[in-house]
Design a protein around this motif. Structure first.
Motif, PDB file in Angstrom:
ATOM      1  N   THR A 111       0.856  -1.184   0.000  1.00 16.35           N
ATOM      2  CA  THR A 111       0.000   0.000   0.000  1.00 16.35           C
ATOM      3  C   THR A 111       0.894   1.237   0.000  1.00 16.35           C
ATOM      4  OG1 THR A 111      -0.143   0.069   2.414  1.00 16.35           O
ATOM      5  CG2 THR A 111      -1.826  -1.210   1.265  1.00 16.35           C
ATOM      6  N   GLY A 112       0.363   2.325  -0.493  1.00 18.21           N
ATOM      7  CA  GLY A 112       1.165   3.546  -0.556  1.00 18.21           C
ATOM      8  C   GLY A 112       2.317   3.425  -1.530  1.00 18.21           C
ATOM      9  N   ALA A 113       2.117   2.643  -2.584  1.00 19.93           N
ATOM     10  CA  ALA A 113       3.218   2.305  -3.480  1.00 19.93           C
ATOM     11  C   ALA A 113       3.420   3.290  -4.620  1.00 19.93           C
ATOM     12  CB  ALA A 113       2.993   0.908  -4.067  1.00 19.93           C
ATOM     13  N   ALA A 120      -8.280   1.496  -4.005  1.00 18.07           N
ATOM     14  CA  ALA A 120      -9.037   1.546  -2.759  1.00 18.07           C
ATOM     15  C   ALA A 120      -8.633   2.775  -1.962  1.00 18.07           C
ATOM     16  CB  ALA A 120      -8.788   0.293  -1.916  1.00 18.07           C
ATOM     17  N   ASP A 121      -9.605   3.332  -1.281  1.00 14.82           N
ATOM     18  CA  ASP A 121      -9.372   4.404  -0.316  1.00 14.82           C
ATOM     19  C   ASP A 121      -9.578   3.779   1.058  1.00 14.82           C
ATOM     20  OD1 ASP A 121      -9.446   6.544   1.427  1.00 14.82           O
ATOM     21  OD2 ASP A 121     -10.684   7.792   0.114  1.00 14.82           O
ATOM     22  N   PHE A 122      -8.511   3.642   1.821  1.00 15.17           N
ATOM     23  CA  PHE A 122      -8.589   2.946   3.101  1.00 15.17           C
ATOM     24  C   PHE A 122      -9.414   3.681   4.155  1.00 15.17           C
ATOM     25  CE2 PHE A 122      -4.605   0.110   2.454  1.00 15.17           C
ATOM     26  CZ  PHE A 122      -5.359  -0.735   1.664  1.00 15.17           C
ATOM     27  N   GLU A 123      -9.866   4.875   3.856  1.00 14.83           N
ATOM     28  CA  GLU A 123     -10.785   5.557   4.772  1.00 14.83           C
ATOM     29  C   GLU A 123     -12.213   5.044   4.601  1.00 14.83           C
ATOM     30  OE1 GLU A 123     -10.518   9.785   4.680  1.00 14.83           O
ATOM     31  OE2 GLU A 123      -8.366   9.776   5.041  1.00 14.83           O
ATOM     32  N   ARG A 124     -12.443   4.282   3.543  1.00 14.05           N
ATOM     33  CA  ARG A 124     -13.773   3.730   3.270  1.00 14.05           C
ATOM     34  C   ARG A 124     -13.751   2.229   3.489  1.00 14.05           C
ATOM     35  NH1 ARG A 124     -15.177   6.809  -2.384  1.00 14.05           N
ATOM     36  NH2 ARG A 124     -15.090   8.912  -1.515  1.00 14.05           N
ATOM     37  N   LEU A 125     -14.476   1.780   4.484  1.00 19.40           N
ATOM     38  CA  LEU A 125     -14.496   0.358   4.816  1.00 19.40           C
ATOM     39  C   LEU A 125     -15.003  -0.477   3.649  1.00 19.40           C
ATOM     40  CD1 LEU A 125     -13.803  -1.668   6.947  1.00 19.40           C
ATOM     41  CD2 LEU A 125     -16.049  -1.321   7.977  1.00 19.40           C
ATOM     42  N   THR A 126     -15.922   0.058   2.853  1.00 13.61           N
ATOM     43  CA  THR A 126     -16.408  -0.697   1.694  1.00 13.61           C
ATOM     44  C   THR A 126     -15.282  -0.926   0.681  1.00 13.61           C
ATOM     45  OG1 THR A 126     -17.197   1.347   0.642  1.00 13.61           O
ATOM     46  CG2 THR A 126     -18.814   0.050   1.897  1.00 13.61           C
TER      47      THR A 126
END
Length: 75
Positions: A5-7, A57-63
């Motif tokens: 992540t954050g790549a 993906a946006d890790f602030e969104r659980l979905t």
């Protein structure tokens, strides 16, 4: 397959590139499709082989977290 992540910049990008250089298949998870594809091209061009897959993906969104986890599980 190694998941990073954050790549798309900094330590994450360096980690993804190093793992790929050591022969790993790398899955990068990022928010921006443009930056993800740019990172993929940069790594694969340097190595001369296909070895990176981009997942959004946006890790602030659980979905998003659940969806990308399912996508990674199926890949």
């Amino acid at each position: 397959t190694c998941i990073v992540t954050g790549a798309t910049s900094g330590i994450g990008e360096s980690s993804a590139a190093m793992l790929a250089a050591r022969g790993a298949q790398v899955a990068i998870v990022c928010r921006s499709p443009e930056r993800g594809e740019a990172t993929k091209r940069k790594i694969e061009t340097r190595l001369g082989r296909e070895c990176v897959r981009v997942f959004l993906a946006d890790f602030e969104r659980l979905t998003d977290v659940r969806r990308v986890a399912e996508e990674l599980d199926r890949s």
